[in-house]
Scaffold this motif. Structure first.
Motif, PDB file in Angstrom:
ATOM      1  N   ALA A  27     -18.471 -33.168 106.047  1.00  0.00           N
ATOM      2  CA  ALA A  27     -19.328 -33.199 107.465  1.00  0.00           C
ATOM      3  C   ALA A  27     -19.386 -34.516 107.690  1.00  0.00           C
ATOM      4  O   ALA A  27     -19.604 -34.566 109.179  1.00  0.00           O
ATOM      5  CB  ALA A  27     -20.886 -32.738 106.729  1.00  0.00           C
ATOM      6  N   ARG A  31     -18.119 -35.780 111.415  1.00  0.00           N
ATOM      7  CA  ARG A  31     -19.332 -36.330 112.806  1.00  0.00           C
ATOM      8  C   ARG A  31     -19.217 -37.781 112.890  1.00  0.00           C
ATOM      9  O   ARG A  31     -19.038 -38.028 114.027  1.00  0.00           O
ATOM     10  CB  ARG A  31     -20.526 -36.171 111.960  1.00  0.00           C
ATOM     11  CG  ARG A  31     -21.322 -34.639 112.130  1.00  0.00           C
ATOM     12  CD  ARG A  31     -22.549 -34.589 111.180  1.00  0.00           C
ATOM     13  NE  ARG A  31     -23.468 -35.571 111.925  1.00  0.00           N
ATOM     14  CZ  ARG A  31     -24.221 -35.205 112.857  1.00  0.00           C
ATOM     15  NH1 ARG A  31     -24.216 -34.031 113.410  1.00  0.00           N
ATOM     16  NH2 ARG A  31     -25.040 -36.025 113.490  1.00  0.00           N
ATOM     17  N   THR A  39     -21.064 -30.054 114.219  1.00  0.00           N
ATOM     18  CA  THR A  39     -21.369 -30.024 112.819  1.00  0.00           C
ATOM     19  C   THR A  39     -22.552 -30.602 112.297  1.00  0.00           C
ATOM     20  O   THR A  39     -22.543 -31.792 112.468  1.00  0.00           O
ATOM     21  CB  THR A  39     -20.303 -30.306 111.913  1.00  0.00           C
ATOM     22  OG1 THR A  39     -18.934 -29.620 112.289  1.00  0.00           O
ATOM     23  CG2 THR A  39     -20.414 -30.048 110.422  1.00  0.00           C
ATOM     24  N   HIS A  40     -23.684 -29.888 112.007  1.00  0.00           N
ATOM     25  CA  HIS A  40     -25.026 -30.173 111.538  1.00  0.00           C
ATOM     26  C   HIS A  40     -25.243 -30.508 110.170  1.00  0.00           C
ATOM     27  O   HIS A  40     -24.810 -29.865 109.483  1.00  0.00           O
ATOM     28  CB  HIS A  40     -26.165 -29.425 112.109  1.00  0.00           C
ATOM     29  CG  HIS A  40     -26.066 -29.437 113.721  1.00  0.00           C
ATOM     30  ND1 HIS A  40     -26.623 -28.545 114.476  1.00  0.00           N
ATOM     31  CD2 HIS A  40     -25.435 -30.103 114.732  1.00  0.00           C
ATOM     32  CE1 HIS A  40     -26.699 -28.988 115.728  1.00  0.00           C
ATOM     33  NE2 HIS A  40     -25.803 -29.733 115.942  1.00  0.00           N
ATOM     34  N   VAL A  41     -25.851 -31.623 109.889  1.00  0.00           N
ATOM     35  CA  VAL A  41     -26.159 -32.048 108.588  1.00  0.00           C
ATOM     36  C   VAL A  41     -27.565 -31.806 108.214  1.00  0.00           C
ATOM     37  O   VAL A  41     -28.470 -32.384 108.698  1.00  0.00           O
ATOM     38  CB  VAL A  41     -25.610 -33.260 107.915  1.00  0.00           C
ATOM     39  CG1 VAL A  41     -26.027 -33.724 106.585  1.00  0.00           C
ATOM     40  CG2 VAL A  41     -24.096 -33.563 108.129  1.00  0.00           C
ATOM     41  N   GLU A  44     -27.678 -31.310 102.924  1.00  0.00           N
ATOM     42  CA  GLU A  44     -26.862 -32.197 101.964  1.00  0.00           C
ATOM     43  C   GLU A  44     -26.755 -31.670 100.464  1.00  0.00           C
ATOM     44  O   GLU A  44     -26.171 -32.417  99.830  1.00  0.00           O
ATOM     45  CB  GLU A  44     -27.076 -33.751 102.034  1.00  0.00           C
ATOM     46  CG  GLU A  44     -26.906 -34.233 103.760  1.00  0.00           C
ATOM     47  CD  GLU A  44     -26.680 -35.824 103.579  1.00  0.00           C
ATOM     48  OE1 GLU A  44     -27.702 -36.247 102.854  1.00  0.00           O
ATOM     49  OE2 GLU A  44     -26.002 -36.631 104.094  1.00  0.00           O
ATOM     50  N   CYS A  51     -24.079 -26.950 108.078  1.00  0.00           N
ATOM     51  CA  CYS A  51     -22.939 -27.839 108.118  1.00  0.00           C
ATOM     52  C   CYS A  51     -21.585 -26.798 107.873  1.00  0.00           C
ATOM     53  O   CYS A  51     -20.629 -27.396 107.833  1.00  0.00           O
ATOM     54  CB  CYS A  51     -22.816 -28.881 107.013  1.00  0.00           C
ATOM     55  SG  CYS A  51     -22.923 -28.125 105.287  1.00  0.00           S
ATOM     56  N   ARG A  61     -19.319 -24.706 103.040  1.00  0.00           N
ATOM     57  CA  ARG A  61     -20.058 -25.869 103.340  1.00  0.00           C
ATOM     58  C   ARG A  61     -19.381 -27.120 103.569  1.00  0.00           C
ATOM     59  O   ARG A  61     -18.853 -27.594 102.365  1.00  0.00           O
ATOM     60  CB  ARG A  61     -21.144 -25.824 102.234  1.00  0.00           C
ATOM     61  CG  ARG A  61     -21.744 -24.445 101.836  1.00  0.00           C
ATOM     62  CD  ARG A  61     -23.127 -24.469 102.235  1.00  0.00           C
ATOM     63  NE  ARG A  61     -23.985 -23.605 101.779  1.00  0.00           N
ATOM     64  CZ  ARG A  61     -24.418 -22.487 102.293  1.00  0.00           C
ATOM     65  NH1 ARG A  61     -23.623 -22.091 103.558  1.00  0.00           N
ATOM     66  NH2 ARG A  61     -25.289 -21.598 101.769  1.00  0.00           N
ATOM     67  N   CYS A  63     -20.702 -30.092 103.553  1.00  0.00           N
ATOM     68  CA  CYS A  63     -21.520 -31.275 102.781  1.00  0.00           C
ATOM     69  C   CYS A  63     -21.046 -31.110 101.492  1.00  0.00           C
ATOM     70  O   CYS A  63     -21.561 -31.889 100.543  1.00  0.00           O
ATOM     71  CB  CYS A  63     -23.089 -30.984 103.005  1.00  0.00           C
ATOM     72  SG  CYS A  63     -23.876 -29.649 102.302  1.00  0.00           S
ATOM     73  N   THR A  77     -14.438 -26.257 113.775  1.00  0.00           N
ATOM     74  CA  THR A  77     -15.850 -26.500 113.966  1.00  0.00           C
ATOM     75  C   THR A  77     -16.325 -25.591 115.273  1.00  0.00           C
ATOM     76  O   THR A  77     -15.844 -25.136 116.049  1.00  0.00           O
ATOM     77  CB  THR A  77     -16.151 -28.046 114.079  1.00  0.00           C
ATOM     78  OG1 THR A  77     -15.580 -28.392 115.400  1.00  0.00           O
ATOM     79  CG2 THR A  77     -15.328 -28.753 112.980  1.00  0.00           C
TER      80      THR A  77
END
Lengths: 168, 284
Positions: A27, A31, A39-41, A44, A51, A61, A63, A77
């Motif tokens: 991830a 980014r 792609t958002h975190v 975690e 993600c 996933r 992360c 993505t």
């Protein structure tokens, strides 16, 4: 300083090369190294699902993967879903059904939904809700997300591109 | 958070894995699907000096039909098991359980062997292996050995594998044709860790229970087969009376956890209720 590792991978059809520490999460590589911040975190630790990306076609996933594990992989993505200026059918359905409010979970929702519809072309609402349990929406806008997934399934069936892939 | 620094190795054969484990022992951690290890590393609850990634070993991913056993390579993804025709035909109870393992995106990475070697108290796959009386193959410096499911999991997240051994294969005995089964689980949200889960596999002969296999997960420090509940059913009709007696025996037999997710009393209650429901559904 830990030894850096070289990584070559394909993201959204484009080849990239990079270097990172083995501990760099996929991830963060997407980014911070490739500037693909769609792609958002969130959490975690694999709970929120924001993600989630398509890793060799399957939702995973990012992360919970090391970037070095993506050596040679093909990743999609959210930046790579639209083709030729046209939304992916799942994106279109989310847009039309107002299936996002803040949009933080949306990249993960889309990746999880695309993999889900690849293996289940005609899901019922219960199956959709079960699949969506993979991603948390903090706006709690699930009603419209469920509607969007059902609408996307119907449109992809009509277009003949749902349920095309069986895993294994 | 992010993982602490580590050295990364991605061997392509099991022999190399064994050599790496021999060299580094407890300093090394094996990375299978990573759906437990990576979050633990992100939290720095695990800080291995060396991560040995098993994902580049093609010989560890397969599902094979072998006489009365289905052999599944340790690195076979849970998602592959979910869609396997062999599993659907010969191990329908595993297919039912696998759909309760995490979520779609964790099953696409999570592996059969990883879940078993990780031995989480709430994990469904070890519970099914115990219910069916399967075994695993492990490879170490002195070669291969097999460990029966009953001897594999010793405590929460502790197995009888040595530090220099790697789990390579999981062997599930095929279910008898016509075997009845059910998996019941209680969790706060679909895909969350089971607060209680029960697997039941029954073989019936002329209306009488010829064989009962019952295992529970989530309720104790590790999943276990519950012989006391199985004994109640053997040789009897599976009716409301025997179901109630077996469910009560199961609740009595467990050593329940008592934590923030559920009290010990509640876990006993869930064990009784879920055992009863699973038996009702299997016998129906």
């Amino acid at each position: 300083m830990t030894k850096l590792v070289d990584i070559r991978l394909t993201v959204n059809g484009r080849e990239y090369q990079g270097q990172c520490e083995p501990r760099t999460l996929l991830a963060d590589f997407l980014r911070d190294h490739l500037d693909l911040t769609g792609t958002h975190v969130g959490c975690e630790h694999g709970v929120c699902g924001a993600c989630t990306v398509l890793f060799n076609g399957e939702a995973a996933r990012s992360c919970l993967m090391l970037a070095v594990q993506a050596e040679g992989a093909k990743i999609t993505t959210i930046e790579g879903l639209a083709q030729g200026g046209q939304f992916h059918p799942v994106q279109k359905a989310f847009h039309e059904n107002h299936a996002l409010q803040c949009g933080f979970c949306t990249p993960g929702m889309l990746a999880a939904t695309i993999d889900f519809l690849n293996t289940n072309a005609s899901p019922n609402e219960e199956e959709v809700r079960e699949a969506l349990s993979a991603v948390l929406c903090r706006c709690t806008g699930y009603q419209n997300i469920v509607k969007a997934v059902l609408a996307a399934a119907a449109e992809m069936r009509a277009a003949g591109n749902a349920g095309a892939q069986a895993h294994v | 958070m992010k993982p602490a620094a580590f050295d990364y190795q991605a061997p392509t054969t099991v022999e190399e894995v064994v050599a790496l484990l021999g060299r580094h022992g407890g300093e090394a951690r094996l990375l299978a699907g990573g759906q437990t290890l990576v979050p633990m590393m992100n939290f720095r609850l695990a800080t291995p000096a060396i991560v040995v990634d098993l994902n580049r070993i093609p010989e560890l991913a397969y599902i094979k039909n072998d006489n009365d056993v289905v052999r599944i390579g340790a690195m076979t993804r849970q998602r592959a098991v979910e869609f396997s025709d062999i599993v659907a035909r010969d191990l329908p109870v595993l297919q039912a359980a696998i759909r309760m393992v995490g979520h779609l995106p964790t099953r696409s990475r999570g592996t059969i062997g990883g879940s078993i070697a990780n031995a989480d108290a709430a994990a469904e796959i070890p519970m099914v292996l115990q219910a069916l009386g399967g075994e695993v193959s492990v490879r170490g410096p002195s070669g291969e050995r097999r460990i029966a499911a009953a001897d594999l999991i010793e405590d929460a997240m502790i197995t009888s594998l040595a530090e220099d051994e790697v789990l390579t294969e999981v062997r599930f005995p095929k279910m008898a044709p016509g075997a009845r089964f059910a998996v019941e689980e209680f969790s706060r949200r679909h895909g969350d860790f089971a607060i209680a889960a029960v697997t039941v596999v029954l073989e019936m002969d002329k209306g009488v229970c010829a064989s009962a296999r019952i295992a529970a997960a989530g309720v104790s420090a590790c999943s276990r087969r519950i012989a006391a509940a199985e004994d109640v059913l053997r040789g009897r009709a599976v009716d409301p009376d025997s179901i109630a007696a077996a469910a009560a025996a199961a609740a009595d037999a467990i050593e329940p956890l008592d934590d923030r997710n559920a009290s010990a009393d509640y876990r006993r209650h869930l064990t009784r209720i879920l055992t009863g429901r699973a038996l009702q559904r299997a016998a129906a």
